[in-house]
Design an enzyme around this catalytic site. Structure first.
Site, PDB file in Angstrom:
ATOM      1  N   ASN A  11     -24.214 -27.036-110.233  1.00 32.86           N
ATOM      2  CA  ASN A  11     -24.581 -28.126-109.155  1.00 32.86           C
ATOM      3  C   ASN A  11     -25.352 -28.763-109.937  1.00 32.86           C
ATOM      4  O   ASN A  11     -26.760 -28.596-110.398  1.00 32.86           O
ATOM      5  CB  ASN A  11     -25.450 -27.601-108.026  1.00 32.86           C
ATOM      6  CG  ASN A  11     -25.781 -28.516-107.115  1.00 32.86           C
ATOM      7  OD1 ASN A  11     -25.541 -29.711-107.354  1.00 32.86           O
ATOM      8  ND2 ASN A  11     -26.607 -28.127-106.014  1.00 32.86           N
ATOM      9  N   GLU A 171     -28.292 -18.845-101.191  1.00 38.63           N
ATOM     10  CA  GLU A 171     -29.237 -19.640-102.095  1.00 38.63           C
ATOM     11  C   GLU A 171     -30.725 -19.297-101.372  1.00 38.63           C
ATOM     12  O   GLU A 171     -30.941 -20.279-100.430  1.00 38.63           O
ATOM     13  CB  GLU A 171     -28.906 -20.957-102.383  1.00 38.63           C
ATOM     14  CG  GLU A 171     -27.832 -21.177-103.184  1.00 38.63           C
ATOM     15  CD  GLU A 171     -27.901 -22.455-103.907  1.00 38.63           C
ATOM     16  OE1 GLU A 171     -27.457 -22.413-104.994  1.00 38.63           O
ATOM     17  OE2 GLU A 171     -28.238 -23.516-103.296  1.00 38.63           O
ATOM     18  N   SER A 217     -32.640 -20.124-109.582  1.00 36.69           N
ATOM     19  CA  SER A 217     -33.230 -20.007-110.875  1.00 36.69           C
ATOM     20  C   SER A 217     -32.403 -19.009-111.494  1.00 36.69           C
ATOM     21  O   SER A 217     -32.592 -17.900-112.320  1.00 36.69           O
ATOM     22  CB  SER A 217     -34.616 -19.432-110.458  1.00 36.69           C
ATOM     23  OG  SER A 217     -35.467 -20.185-110.320  1.00 36.69           O
TER      24      SER A 217
HETATM   25  P1  13P Z   1     -31.807 -23.709-109.723  1.00 35.66           P
HETATM   26  O1  13P Z   1     -30.818 -23.024-110.488  1.00 35.66           O
HETATM   27  O2  13P Z   1     -32.277 -24.992-110.335  1.00 35.66           O
HETATM   28  O3  13P Z   1     -33.000 -22.980-108.910  1.00 35.66           O
HETATM   29  O4  13P Z   1     -31.077 -24.465-108.233  1.00 35.66           O
HETATM   30  C1  13P Z   1     -30.436 -23.593-107.505  1.00 35.66           C
HETATM   31  C2  13P Z   1     -29.400 -24.370-106.768  1.00 35.66           C
HETATM   32  O5  13P Z   1     -29.644 -25.026-105.885  1.00 35.66           O
HETATM   33  C3  13P Z   1     -27.853 -24.604-107.087  1.00 35.66           C
HETATM   34  O6  13P Z   1     -27.209 -25.126-106.041  1.00 35.66           O
END
Ligand code: 13P
Length: 256
Positions: A11, A171, A217
């Site tokens: 993403n 998430e 992350s």
């Molecule tokens: P990060 O991997 O930067 O923490 O973002 C996760 C995310 O929101 C993917 O949709």
């Protein structure tokens, strides 16, 4: 038990210029040559969809948008419809991302309308759920996730059917962009809970087929441990999907 093909999805959020996007795709294409049994997906900003589609060419990379509106067309300034996304080459669309929910006041009712429109068109929704740190600290993680699932998929519940191609993403908001990943056990606990919810709300066969991605992350050094869990079927990667060498390490996690 059903075999679920793992998916690693990038993403990109509101990042990368057009040229960088093109170069990133070329590098990913090169890096996934010969790779089997894993699906790779990228979700660029709307304005880069066309460029990215061309850069993908015939490679095995799925294209997703990061959001859509539920109406097919009309006076909705600033919005993009699912049909437009399909015309732009998208097969998938991310819906209900926590940044949409928290920064743009998107409610689960709105997500439900989007999920309904996407499914009607045959666009595969990647439906995101996840609790905030405050909710987790108050012991409300499961309750919050269940409420988001119920409301965001109200139309599937009404139809008593969830298309097996649907993808869910857990998430936890406190793990997004913070460097603070949920431990594999913490993530698995919620993934298991989500799969049990699908089982009890729909049926066992559907629950075994639906892929549940983890996001928050994800990095090359934590992907293998996350993917070793039985209910984690892939990752939705933010920051670490913007650099080809890092994203490719995540994609090729099976090689250690
Ligand atoms: P990060 O991997 O930067 O923490 O973002 C996760 C995310 O929101 C993917 O949709």
């Amino acid at each position: 038990m059903a075999e679920r093909t793992p998916m690693i999805a990038g993403n990109w959020k509101m990042n990368l210029g057009r040229k960088e996007a093109q170069e990133l795709i070329y590098a990913i294409k090169d890096g996934i040559k010969g790779l089997k049994d894993i699906q790779v997906l990228v979700a660029p900003p709307f304005t880069h969809l066309d460029t990215v589609l061309k850069a993908i060419g015939g490679a095995d990379i799925y294209l997703a948008a990061q959001n859509m509106y539920w109406e097919m067309s009309g006076a909705y300034t600033g919005e993009v419809s699912g049909r437009m996304l399909q015309e732009a080459g998208c097969t998938h669309v991310i819906l209900g991302h926590s940044e949409r929910r928290n920064l743009f006041q998107e409610t689960s009712d709105m997500v439900n309308q989007k999920v309904k429109a996407a499914s009607f068109l045959g666009l595969i929704p990647i439906i995101c759920v996840g609790e905030t740190l405050e909710q987790r600290d108050n012991g409300q993680a499961f309750e919050v996730v269940q409420r988001q699932l119920e409301k965001s998929m109200d139309n599937f519940l009404a139809d008593q059917r969830m298309p097996p191609s649907t993808i869910l993403a857990y998430e936890p908001v406190w793990a997004i962009g913070t460097g603070r990943t949920a431990s594999p056990d913490q993530a698995e606990e919620v993934h298991r809970f989500i799969r049990e919810w699908i089982d009890s709300s729909f049926d066992t066969h559907t629950a075994e087929q639906i892929r549940i991605l983890y996001g928050g992350s994800v990095k090359p050094d934590n992907i293998s441990a996350l993917m070793s869990k039985p209910d984690i079927d892939g990752a939705l990667v933010g920051g670490a999907s913007l650099k080809s060498e890092v994203f490719l390490k995540i994609i090729r996690f099976q090689e250690g």
